[in-house]
Design a protein around this motif. Structure first.
Motif, PDB file in Angstrom:
ATOM      1  N   PHE A  62     115.684 -43.310  45.918  1.00 27.49           N
ATOM      2  CA  PHE A  62     114.335 -43.047  45.411  1.00 27.49           C
ATOM      3  C   PHE A  62     113.280 -43.571  46.385  1.00 27.49           C
ATOM      4  N   VAL A  63     113.465 -44.841  46.856  1.00 27.81           N
ATOM      5  CA  VAL A  63     112.490 -45.442  47.774  1.00 27.81           C
ATOM      6  C   VAL A  63     112.471 -44.706  49.110  1.00 27.81           C
ATOM      7  N   GLU A  64     113.648 -44.317  49.600  1.00 26.74           N
ATOM      8  CA  GLU A  64     113.720 -43.569  50.867  1.00 26.74           C
ATOM      9  C   GLU A  64     112.888 -42.293  50.799  1.00 26.74           C
ATOM     10  N   LYS A  65     112.960 -41.598  49.670  1.00 24.91           N
ATOM     11  CA  LYS A  65     112.194 -40.348  49.511  1.00 24.91           C
ATOM     12  C   LYS A  65     110.699 -40.609  49.535  1.00 24.91           C
ATOM     13  N   GLN A  66     110.290 -41.762  48.987  1.00 29.98           N
ATOM     14  CA  GLN A  66     108.861 -42.076  48.935  1.00 29.98           C
ATOM     15  C   GLN A  66     108.317 -42.500  50.300  1.00 29.98           C
ATOM     16  N   ILE A  67     109.179 -43.099  51.111  1.00 28.19           N
ATOM     17  CA  ILE A  67     108.726 -43.686  52.378  1.00 28.19           C
ATOM     18  C   ILE A  67     108.937 -42.760  53.570  1.00 28.19           C
ATOM     19  N   GLU A  68     110.029 -42.048  53.558  1.00 27.84           N
ATOM     20  CA  GLU A  68     110.417 -41.274  54.741  1.00 27.84           C
ATOM     21  C   GLU A  68     109.408 -40.174  55.079  1.00 27.84           C
ATOM     22  N   VAL A  69     109.071 -40.134  56.355  1.00 23.12           N
ATOM     23  CA  VAL A  69     108.239 -39.044  56.891  1.00 23.12           C
ATOM     24  C   VAL A  69     109.150 -38.215  57.785  1.00 23.12           C
ATOM     25  N   ALA A  70     109.323 -36.963  57.420  1.00 23.35           N
ATOM     26  CA  ALA A  70     110.290 -36.096  58.115  1.00 23.35           C
ATOM     27  C   ALA A  70     110.022 -36.047  59.621  1.00 23.35           C
ATOM     28  N   ASN A  71     111.101 -36.290  60.395  1.00 21.68           N
ATOM     29  CA  ASN A  71     111.068 -36.186  61.853  1.00 21.68           C
ATOM     30  C   ASN A  71     110.051 -37.123  62.507  1.00 21.68           C
ATOM     31  N   ASN A  72     109.748 -38.239  61.834  1.00 21.13           N
ATOM     32  CA  ASN A  72     108.785 -39.189  62.406  1.00 21.13           C
ATOM     33  C   ASN A  72     109.250 -40.608  62.074  1.00 21.13           C
ATOM     34  N   GLU A  73     110.137 -41.124  62.924  1.00 19.14           N
ATOM     35  CA  GLU A  73     110.727 -42.441  62.679  1.00 19.14           C
ATOM     36  C   GLU A  73     109.683 -43.545  62.753  1.00 19.14           C
ATOM     37  N   GLU A  74     108.741 -43.407  63.658  1.00 24.07           N
ATOM     38  CA  GLU A  74     107.707 -44.438  63.817  1.00 24.07           C
ATOM     39  C   GLU A  74     106.849 -44.538  62.564  1.00 24.07           C
ATOM     40  N   LYS A  75     106.474 -43.403  62.017  1.00 19.17           N
ATOM     41  CA  LYS A  75     105.654 -43.391  60.798  1.00 19.17           C
ATOM     42  C   LYS A  75     106.433 -43.931  59.601  1.00 19.17           C
ATOM     43  N   THR A  76     107.720 -43.609  59.558  1.00 18.97           N
ATOM     44  CA  THR A  76     108.574 -44.104  58.473  1.00 18.97           C
ATOM     45  C   THR A  76     108.672 -45.627  58.532  1.00 18.97           C
ATOM     46  N   THR A  77     108.851 -46.161  59.743  1.00 16.60           N
ATOM     47  CA  THR A  77     108.936 -47.616  59.907  1.00 16.60           C
ATOM     48  C   THR A  77     107.629 -48.281  59.487  1.00 16.60           C
ATOM     49  N   GLU A  78     106.527 -47.692  59.858  1.00 19.64           N
ATOM     50  CA  GLU A  78     105.217 -48.237  59.498  1.00 19.64           C
ATOM     51  C   GLU A  78     105.058 -48.297  57.977  1.00 19.64           C
ATOM     52  N   ARG A  79     105.505 -47.227  57.316  1.00 19.84           N
ATOM     53  CA  ARG A  79     105.385 -47.185  55.854  1.00 19.84           C
ATOM     54  C   ARG A  79     106.340 -48.184  55.192  1.00 19.84           C
ATOM     55  N   MET A  80     107.507 -48.377  55.817  1.00 16.70           N
ATOM     56  CA  MET A  80     108.444 -49.361  55.284  1.00 16.70           C
ATOM     57  C   MET A  80     107.849 -50.762  55.365  1.00 16.70           C
ATOM     58  N   ILE A  81     107.214 -51.088  56.489  1.00 18.38           N
ATOM     59  CA  ILE A  81     106.610 -52.410  56.665  1.00 18.38           C
ATOM     60  C   ILE A  81     105.504 -52.628  55.626  1.00 18.38           C
ATOM     61  N   LYS A  82     104.697 -51.608  55.407  1.00 20.22           N
ATOM     62  CA  LYS A  82     103.636 -51.726  54.401  1.00 20.22           C
ATOM     63  C   LYS A  82     104.222 -51.893  53.005  1.00 20.22           C
ATOM     64  N   PHE A  83     105.302 -51.186  52.730  1.00 17.28           N
ATOM     65  CA  PHE A  83     105.984 -51.290  51.436  1.00 17.28           C
ATOM     66  C   PHE A  83     106.487 -52.718  51.208  1.00 17.28           C
ATOM     67  N   LEU A  84     107.011 -53.333  52.280  1.00 20.00           N
ATOM     68  CA  LEU A  84     107.586 -54.658  52.149  1.00 20.00           C
ATOM     69  C   LEU A  84     106.546 -55.762  52.042  1.00 20.00           C
ATOM     70  N   PHE A  85     105.435 -55.626  52.770  1.00 21.54           N
ATOM     71  CA  PHE A  85     104.520 -56.751  52.897  1.00 21.54           C
ATOM     72  C   PHE A  85     103.126 -56.530  52.305  1.00 21.54           C
ATOM     73  N   THR A  86     102.848 -55.351  51.825  1.00 21.65           N
ATOM     74  CA  THR A  86     101.527 -55.079  51.259  1.00 21.65           C
ATOM     75  C   THR A  86     101.682 -54.707  49.793  1.00 21.65           C
ATOM     76  N   LEU A  87     101.078 -55.495  48.938  1.00 23.09           N
ATOM     77  CA  LEU A  87     101.266 -55.315  47.508  1.00 23.09           C
ATOM     78  C   LEU A  87     100.815 -53.931  47.045  1.00 23.09           C
ATOM     79  N   SER A  88      99.712 -53.444  47.591  1.00 21.62           N
ATOM     80  CA  SER A  88      99.199 -52.144  47.135  1.00 21.62           C
ATOM     81  C   SER A  88     100.180 -51.015  47.446  1.00 21.62           C
TER      82      SER A  88
END
Length: 618
Positions: A549-575
């Motif tokens: 479920f979380v992977e679907k919300q975070i993953e940006v197709a064919n854009n690993e850098e954007k996916t990583t950025e969203r993962m970091i925000k998911f982990l460390f930013t409450l909003s």
């Protein structure tokens, strides 16, 4: 340690006593009535465990027609005053050990004790009659008596009002219930922590409330420190320390981050030096640091100091070891110890809770002490640990406090409980990861630091009147289920999104259970039941569902850098975490959505390792 398991432990010790004292008249008399034998053996066990009294025959007054009054004896307490103890024992079988103590049994005991106080107890054996006559003389001389109701069942406060009325009737009369839960706590203290429990067959004064007189060594006077805080430093003889501990016991160390150990090589070395090389003692030992509420002026020629309120915040092992050495020493050896051994005492005036805590923190900094150690004596930490004793997962409130554990029991540090509780129950996984990341720079565990001492302190958020061990245990069971199926160590789990999945688990699993059983189910108790029955597959399936479920919300197709950025925000930013949380809240989950999940041997249900590692480095 479940109640039934602890009962089995005590029951086995009673069997050992019955065998050991098989020639005892009363054990012989009741050889065909095992319950009566066990009741008698419980009295022997009680005297031995708490009072270290092995010559039990002089104390037990049990006999025909007076089984309701089992022990009457007198002894000198640690202040040298004579106290009578009257103990009534209620043995229970294994089934009743998990039940609540019958209120009528306590009322009957109170009534019996009142009859004794009035001097009206009749139809008793000669031994008991003699002791009761002594007790009557003692009471007329304004002596103190303590009544104890001993039970191998669980007392939950049903007779508190009656007990309080009994106590109010006479200030010199004490009453205490010692049930199987109290016995378990004391048993664990002695056997597994290697510290002495509070002895109900003795009376200790409160060192924080009592006036205290200490004899000091006159060697040119004391050293006084005036600024910025008043303090003195002077020397003590072993006798002064022995008298302190004899009077106040372990209550001297309530604010210490460590309790004295009953057995340790360190203590043995201190004792040996005090006994065999007393003149070397001052050179080998760092001494004692204590805090007092009222610090008087101490003259240059003073040989005694009068204090109000005292707590030893560093040097507990020294105090206890000197006490043991002096207690075991012959009169001649004591004279030698007092003429040659010196111990430094640093005496500080209390500067309030914050100052006292910091002094405790820094005077113990030469040894590894963690932030959680400074909270170990808090009432809530003690309560959580005592609750944990009714399970096979013990709450470790102070590092290394359990020197050993029984088979089948797992000790878990309270910082683990704090993290999983913060993530799962309080739904704040972001604080868990931020706290861990910060510790790389400050080494501070914010879960055990007040918001008053640090702007990001979490102690009051995690530990408060609403915190229960059951909720912590539930969170730990979920955490432990997923952690045990991976290759990660506990520290490695901070490199994953496990704590975020732990928080989301509560949302998803509540929806699943509600869909399956209706909305009246207690989710946490159901999780505890599932775990303890070994039916953990449904927990793993829920984790896999959430990871996808979380992977679907975070993953940006064919854009690993954007996916990583969203993962970091998911982990460390409450909003950003809240967004995914809200999406899950709005998602309808059916039973089959989780039941139909397929688990494989090579499943990695907690992803994000690389992404979280990158976040930690930033």
């Amino acid at each position: 340690m479940l109640t039934k398991d602890f009962y089995s432990t005590i029951d086995a010790e009673l069997d050992t006593l019955i065998t050991k004292y098989k020639d005892d008249t009363l054990i012989q008399k009741h050889k065909n009535a095992i319950n009566n034998q066990k009741s008698y053996a419980l009295l022997i066990w009680f005297l031995d465990f708490y009072g270290r009294i092995s010559n039990y025959s002089n104390f037990i007054t049990d006999g025909d027609n007076d089984s309701s009054c089992d022990i009457v004896f007198d002894s000198l307490n640690n202040q040298g005053n004579r106290v009578f103890y009257v103990v009534q024992s209620k043995w229970n079988n294994a089934n009743n050990s998990e039940k609540e103590t019958n209120k009528d049994e306590i009322l009957k005991a109170l009534n019996d004790f009142e009859t004794i106080l009035r001097g009206e107890k009749k139809s008793v054996n000669e031994k008991l009659k003699s002791k009761l006559e002594e007790l009557d003389v003692h009471l007329k001389a304004n002596g103190e008596v303590k009544f104890i109701f001993l039970s191998l069942s669980q007392y939950k406060g049903g007779a508190d009002e009656n007990i309080e009325a009994f106590r109010r009737n006479d200030v010199k009369t004490k009453f205490e219930v010692i049930d199987i839960n109290r016995i378990r706590v004391d048993y664990i203290d002695r056997k597994y922590k290697k510290i002495d429990p509070i002895n109900p067959l003795d009376t200790y004064q409160d060192p924080e409330e009592s006036p205290i007189n200490i004899e000091i060594v006159q060697k040119g006077g004391s050293v006084k420190i005036e600024k910025p805080f008043e303090a003195y430093m002077f020397l003590l003889r072993p006798k002064s320390i022995w008298e302190l501990f004899r009077t106040y016991g372990f209550a001297l160390f309530y604010k210490n981050v460590r309790n004295p150990l009953l057995q340790s090589q360190f203590n043995t070395d201190i004792e040996r030096t005090a006994l065999e090389n007393p003149s070397y003692f001052w050179y080998y030992n760092n001494g004692i640091t204590a805090i007092t509420f009222l610090l008087p002026e101490i003259g240059k020629k003073a040989e005694k100091v009068s204090l109000t309120g005292l707590q030893i915040i560093n040097g507990a092992q020294t105090v206890y070891s000197i006490y043991r050495a002096y207690e075991s020493a012959s009169p001649t050896k004591r004279i030698q110890m007092d003429s040659e051994a010196l111990v430094t005492l640093r005496l500080l005036k209390s500067g309030g809770k914050d100052f006292d805590l910091n002094v405790t923190r820094y005077t113990n900094s030469q040894n590894p002490v963690q932030d959680r150690d400074f909270c170990a004596n808090d009432e809530i930490q003690v309560d959580l640990q005592n609750e944990s004793y009714q399970t096979s997962i013990w709450y470790e409130k102070r590092r290394d406090e359990f020197r050993e554990t029984p088979v089948g029991v797992k000790k878990v540090p309270n910082f683990v409980f704090a993290n999983v509780y913060l993530a799962y129950h309080l739904q704040d996984p972001v604080s868990v990861l931020k706290n861990h990341t910060q510790r790389f720079g400050t080494h501070k565990d914010l879960n055990f630091i007040s918001h008053k001492d640090h702007k990001d302190g979490l102690y009051e958020k995690v530990f408060n009147k609403n915190t229960s061990f059951e909720d912590m245990l539930c969170a730990f069971y979920i955490f432990n289920t997923i952690e045990s199926t991976t290759q990660f160590s506990y520290e490695d789990t901070f490199k994953t999104n496990l704590y975020h999945l732990l928080a989301l688990f509560k949302v998803a699993f509540t929806k699943y259970l509600t869909a399956k059983y209706g909305d009246k189910i207690n989710v946490n108790r159901q999780i505890v039941k599932i775990y303890e029955l070994g039916e953990k597959e449904i927990i793993l399936k829920t984790f896999k569902f959430l990871n996808q479920f979380v992977e679907k919300q975070i993953e940006v197709a064919n854009n690993e850098e954007k996916t990583t950025e969203r993962m970091i925000k998911f982990l460390f930013t409450l909003s950003h975490y809240q967004k995914i949380y809200d999406t899950l809240e709005d998602t309808e989950i059916y039973v089959k959505d989780i039941d139909d999940i397929v688990l494989k041997d090579d499943d990695n249900m907690i992803e994000g390792n690389k992404d979280t590692e990158m976040a930690r480095e930033q």
